[in-house]
Every structure is written in C-alpha cells, then in structure tokens.
Scaffold this motif. Sequence first.
Motif, short mmCIF file in Angstrom:
data_model
loop_
_atom_site.label_atom_id
_atom_site.label_comp_id
_atom_site.label_asym_id
_atom_site.label_seq_id
_atom_site.Cartn_x
_atom_site.Cartn_y
_atom_site.Cartn_z
N TRP A 4 4.38 -7.23 0.06
CA TRP A 4 4.81 -5.93 -0.46
C TRP A 4 4.95 -4.90 0.66
CZ3 TRP A 4 2.61 -1.14 -0.25
CH2 TRP A 4 1.28 -1.07 0.14
N VAL A 5 4.15 -5.02 1.70
CA VAL A 5 4.24 -4.08 2.82
C VAL A 5 5.57 -4.25 3.56
CG1 VAL A 5 3.20 -3.40 5.02
CG2 VAL A 5 1.73 -3.98 3.08
N LEU A 7 8.39 -5.42 2.24
CA LEU A 7 9.42 -4.87 1.36
C LEU A 7 9.42 -3.34 1.38
CD1 LEU A 7 9.17 -7.22 -1.74
CD2 LEU A 7 10.98 -7.13 -0.04
N PHE A 8 8.23 -2.76 1.40
CA PHE A 8 8.11 -1.30 1.44
C PHE A 8 8.74 -0.77 2.74
CE2 PHE A 8 5.98 2.78 1.99
CZ PHE A 8 6.07 3.32 0.72
N GLY A 9 8.45 -1.43 3.86
CA GLY A 9 9.02 -1.03 5.15
C GLY A 9 10.54 -1.15 5.15
N GLY A 11 12.42 -0.91 2.55
CA GLY A 11 12.88 0.18 1.70
C GLY A 11 12.92 1.51 2.44
N ILE A 12 11.89 1.78 3.21
CA ILE A 12 11.85 3.03 4.00
C ILE A 12 12.99 3.03 5.02
CG2 ILE A 12 10.51 4.34 5.71
CD1 ILE A 12 9.46 4.65 2.86
N ILE A 161 11.58 -0.27 -2.41
CA ILE A 161 10.28 0.39 -2.55
C ILE A 161 9.71 0.14 -3.95
CG2 ILE A 161 9.16 2.66 -2.70
CD1 ILE A 161 10.96 3.51 -0.33
N ALA A 164 8.47 -3.37 -4.01
CA ALA A 164 7.24 -3.49 -3.22
C ALA A 164 6.05 -2.97 -4.01
CB ALA A 164 7.38 -2.72 -1.91
N LEU A 165 6.21 -1.82 -4.64
CA LEU A 165 5.11 -1.24 -5.42
C LEU A 165 4.77 -2.09 -6.63
CD1 LEU A 165 6.00 2.55 -5.13
CD2 LEU A 165 4.26 1.25 -3.85
N LYS A 168 2.76 -4.89 -5.27
CA LYS A 168 1.42 -4.43 -4.87
C LYS A 168 0.51 -4.32 -6.09
CE LYS A 168 -1.05 -0.55 -2.96
NZ LYS A 168 -1.09 0.88 -3.03
#
Length: 175
Positions: A4-5, A7-9, A11-12, A161, A164-165, A168
């Motif tokens: 998830w981290v 994917l979050f990165g 997304g950012i 994001i 990812a969330l 998570k």
Amino acid sequence: MSNWVILFGIGILGIIAGLMALFNPFGASLVVTAIAGWSFLILGILQIFEGLRAQGWSGKMWSILMGVIAVFLGVNLLGEPLKGMLVLTTLVGIMFLASGLFKLIIGLRIENPQLKWAVMFSGIISAFLGFMVLSNLPQSAATMLGVLLAVELLSNGVSMIALALARKDGAMTDA
C-alpha cells in the motif's frame, strides 16, 4: 515496505505530475507530442523488422509499409512538434466528437431510462468537448493535450491513493 505504501507513493507522484502538467499545459503538450513521436518511430522500426521476417510477399509488403508510415509519422512529430500538436489535437477533437455522437445514437436505443440518460449525457459532454476543441483550433492545440494529460495523471493519482488506503485498511487484498 508494504504494497500500500508503494501505491500511495505512485499516487502522490501522479498528482504531482498532474499538477505540473496543469500549471504548464504547453510544456505537457510538447511532452505528449514527443512521446507519440518516439512511440511511432520505435514501433515503426519494429514493424519493419517484423515485416522483413514475415512469410509471403503480401504479409511482408503490408507490414513493411505500415512500419514505414509509422516511422514517417514519428519523425514528423519529433521534427515538427508544433505541427504535431496541431494534428494530434485535431485527432483528439474528432475522437471526442465521434465518441459523443456514437454514445448519443446508442443512448437512443437503450430502454432503461436511467442508463439511457446517463449514456446520452456522456455523449453530449463528449460531443461538446470535441466541438470546443475543433472550433478553437489552432489555439487549443497549444494546451489541449497538456490539459488532458494533467486530468489523466490527477485522476490516476487520486485512484492510486484510494486503492492504497483501501489496502492499508484491509478492505482490499492483493489479487
């Protein structure tokens, strides 16, 4: 580092790239044109090599011809990026207009009222966007591709994001 981290990165990064494209749509349009040019060039060269290896004269001839056309398009897009932006923007406008008209025709045939109006509304929006792009040429060519790239990057960033969330929180597992 968990999935998830990452994917979050991503997304950012997508949101940052989208904002950069939105704040400099002309530069982003040049990037889109260059990507299209390099894609045509590389794919054309590969098509020519494949054509040379093809069996039979007919298959060989068509493959090589399509490869030469793709190389020609790629070289022209890279050599004349401003003209390339105009051509690509015109094609995008025609695509939006055709897509909108197609959705309107399909929408008229749908019996479910909710789906009918959703498809027709989407068709109206697409046709309107196509009309806007085509009626504002050549001015729209300088920024249209960049704005479309920005919207795509921003929407992909937001969806990454959200994904990812969800991962998570355990609402979604890896497939």
